[in-house]
Design a protein around this motif. Structure first.
Motif, mmCIF file in Angstrom:
data_model
loop_
_atom_site.group_PDB
_atom_site.id
_atom_site.type_symbol
_atom_site.label_atom_id
_atom_site.label_comp_id
_atom_site.label_asym_id
_atom_site.label_seq_id
_atom_site.Cartn_x
_atom_site.Cartn_y
_atom_site.Cartn_z
ATOM 1 N N GLY A 155 -65.903 -76.028 27.966
ATOM 2 C CA GLY A 155 -67.602 -75.117 27.720
ATOM 3 C C GLY A 155 -68.099 -75.558 26.304
ATOM 4 N N ILE A 156 -69.761 -76.249 26.335
ATOM 5 C CA ILE A 156 -70.211 -76.732 25.186
ATOM 6 C C ILE A 156 -70.998 -76.196 24.370
ATOM 7 N N GLY A 157 -70.975 -75.397 23.348
ATOM 8 C CA GLY A 157 -72.230 -75.091 22.998
ATOM 9 C C GLY A 157 -72.183 -74.240 21.280
ATOM 10 N N ARG A 158 -73.437 -74.021 20.495
ATOM 11 C CA ARG A 158 -73.144 -73.400 19.870
ATOM 12 C C ARG A 158 -71.855 -71.779 19.945
ATOM 13 N N HIS A 159 -71.038 -72.250 18.632
ATOM 14 C CA HIS A 159 -70.792 -70.478 18.965
ATOM 15 C C HIS A 159 -71.562 -68.702 17.494
ATOM 16 N N ALA A 160 -72.388 -68.733 18.412
ATOM 17 C CA ALA A 160 -72.987 -67.926 18.626
ATOM 18 C C ALA A 160 -73.301 -66.237 18.995
ATOM 19 N N PRO A 161 -73.485 -65.213 19.070
ATOM 20 C CA PRO A 161 -73.338 -64.164 19.997
ATOM 21 C C PRO A 161 -73.611 -64.408 21.185
ATOM 22 N N GLU A 162 -74.531 -65.144 20.833
ATOM 23 C CA GLU A 162 -75.752 -65.209 22.687
ATOM 24 C C GLU A 162 -74.856 -66.317 23.449
ATOM 25 N N LYS A 163 -73.977 -66.166 23.014
ATOM 26 C CA LYS A 163 -73.249 -67.531 23.948
ATOM 27 C C LYS A 163 -72.073 -66.964 24.986
ATOM 28 N N ARG A 164 -72.298 -66.449 23.905
ATOM 29 C CA ARG A 164 -69.954 -65.220 24.798
ATOM 30 C C ARG A 164 -69.269 -66.097 25.425
ATOM 31 N N TRP A 165 -68.838 -66.257 24.423
ATOM 32 C CA TRP A 165 -67.699 -67.046 24.264
ATOM 33 C C TRP A 165 -66.348 -66.338 24.956
ATOM 34 N N PRO A 166 -66.536 -65.462 23.884
ATOM 35 C CA PRO A 166 -65.612 -64.836 24.043
ATOM 36 C C PRO A 166 -65.173 -63.787 25.443
ATOM 37 N N VAL A 202 -60.522 -76.259 27.315
ATOM 38 C CA VAL A 202 -61.630 -76.653 26.266
ATOM 39 C C VAL A 202 -62.874 -76.472 26.160
ATOM 40 N N LEU A 203 -62.708 -75.925 24.693
ATOM 41 C CA LEU A 203 -64.062 -74.894 24.585
ATOM 42 C C LEU A 203 -64.918 -76.488 22.579
ATOM 43 N N VAL A 204 -66.398 -76.797 22.949
ATOM 44 C CA VAL A 204 -66.829 -77.503 22.259
ATOM 45 C C VAL A 204 -67.736 -76.787 21.819
ATOM 46 N N GLY A 205 -67.617 -77.033 20.037
ATOM 47 C CA GLY A 205 -68.933 -77.000 19.260
ATOM 48 C C GLY A 205 -68.678 -76.056 17.971
ATOM 49 N N ASP A 206 -69.686 -76.212 17.472
ATOM 50 C CA ASP A 206 -69.389 -75.185 15.582
ATOM 51 C C ASP A 206 -70.459 -73.901 16.053
ATOM 52 N N GLY A 207 -70.379 -73.632 14.794
ATOM 53 C CA GLY A 207 -71.679 -72.726 14.864
ATOM 54 C C GLY A 207 -71.256 -71.402 14.213
ATOM 55 N N ARG A 208 -71.164 -70.075 13.606
ATOM 56 C CA ARG A 208 -71.728 -69.457 12.660
ATOM 57 C C ARG A 208 -70.995 -68.451 13.008
ATOM 58 N N GLU A 209 -70.390 -68.746 14.437
ATOM 59 C CA GLU A 209 -69.607 -67.698 14.378
ATOM 60 C C GLU A 209 -67.731 -68.292 15.451
ATOM 61 N N ARG A 210 -67.970 -69.108 14.631
ATOM 62 C CA ARG A 210 -66.850 -70.226 15.271
ATOM 63 C C ARG A 210 -65.519 -69.492 14.581
ATOM 64 N N ASP A 211 -64.876 -68.904 13.429
ATOM 65 C CA ASP A 211 -63.627 -68.167 13.164
ATOM 66 C C ASP A 211 -63.479 -66.923 14.521
ATOM 67 N N LYS A 212 -64.380 -66.198 15.065
ATOM 68 C CA LYS A 212 -64.508 -65.133 14.661
ATOM 69 C C LYS A 212 -63.685 -65.698 16.639
ATOM 70 N N ASN A 233 -53.288 -68.925 22.088
ATOM 71 C CA ASN A 233 -53.352 -69.294 23.149
ATOM 72 C C ASN A 233 -53.281 -70.379 23.840
ATOM 73 N N PRO A 234 -52.515 -70.491 24.637
ATOM 74 C CA PRO A 234 -51.958 -71.918 25.173
ATOM 75 C C PRO A 234 -52.896 -72.291 26.166
ATOM 76 N N HIS A 235 -53.735 -71.441 26.749
ATOM 77 C CA HIS A 235 -54.725 -72.020 27.706
ATOM 78 C C HIS A 235 -55.927 -72.189 27.162
ATOM 79 N N VAL A 236 -56.579 -72.078 25.691
ATOM 80 C CA VAL A 236 -57.421 -72.558 25.729
ATOM 81 C C VAL A 236 -57.465 -73.567 23.701
ATOM 82 N N ARG A 237 -58.272 -74.458 23.914
ATOM 83 C CA ARG A 237 -58.858 -75.677 22.923
ATOM 84 C C ARG A 237 -59.791 -74.876 22.474
ATOM 85 N N LEU A 238 -60.143 -75.091 20.693
ATOM 86 C CA LEU A 238 -60.810 -74.874 20.553
ATOM 87 C C LEU A 238 -61.467 -76.804 19.759
#
Length: 195
Positions: free
Chosen positions: A8-19, A37-47, A55-60
């Motif tokens: 996954g690649i992109g901004r960490h923002a609500p509309e990207k629906r990373w959760p 593997v989730l690549v990116g930064d943004g205002r929702e990164r901490d969330k 989680n052993p299946h996901v890397r940020l």
């Protein structure tokens, strides 16, 4: 069964629906070996980081500004997973296809066009409908293998039709190099040079 690496690649923002993507991968990992593997930064990164936790299946990972390194990462994934149905074009989906990597995308918005070309579409904003949860591992792998072949064909077409405007996207992946090698009169050095 073979393990599946999603990217996954992109901004960490609500509309990207990373959760949605993280939760779908976590659910799928109960049935099949899958990682994200989730690549990116943004205002929702901490969330997002809190959601991932241990989680052993996901890397940020932070955003990658080195274009060749990012292209190699895209080309090495089994598929690009995307959650945003509000995209008008979805550049990262186009980059995935140009790298020969199929996409798993929502059935709405600009990303859905890439899914129709080479990938799997799931019902937008519905984590239970995400293809990697509903499909069995064998079916997902079969679809992704077929989608990767379709993505390679799309990459070949993109290079043939638009190679002067791509700024070397197809060059940046091992798949792109082989695509260029198949095109008569077009060498890797020809793409991305000033014309």
């Amino acid at each position: 069964a073979d393990a599946m690496l999603l990217l996954g690649i992109g901004r960490h923002a609500p509309e990207k629906r990373w959760p949605l993507i993280v939760n779908a991968v976590t659910a799928a990992a109960c049935r099949t070996p899958v990682g994200l593997v989730l690549v990116g930064d943004g205002r929702e990164r901490d969330k997002v980081a809190r959601l991932i936790g241990t989680n052993p299946h996901v890397r940020l990972m932070p955003a990658i500004n080195d274009r060749p390194a990012l292209a190699r990462l895209i080309a090495s994934a089994d598929a690009l997973a995307h959650g945003c149905e509000a995209e008008t074009f979805c550049m990262v989906g186009a980059e995935a296809l140009a790298s020969g990597t199929p996409v798993i995308v929502p059935d709405q918005g600009g990303a859905s066009d890439h899914g129709r070309r080479a990938g799997i579409a799931y019902r937008s904003a519905n984590p239970d409908a995400l293809a990697l949860v509903r499909c069995g591992a064998a079916l997902v792998h079969e679809k992704l293998r077929n989608a990767r072949q379709e993505a390679d064909e799309q990459a070949r077409d993109i290079v043939r039709q638009h190679h002067r405007s791509l700024d070397g996207i197809a060059l940046l992946s091992p798949g792109g190099r082989s695509v260029l090698g198949d095109l008569p009169g077009l060498t890797p050095g020809a793409v991305g040079q000033a014309h």
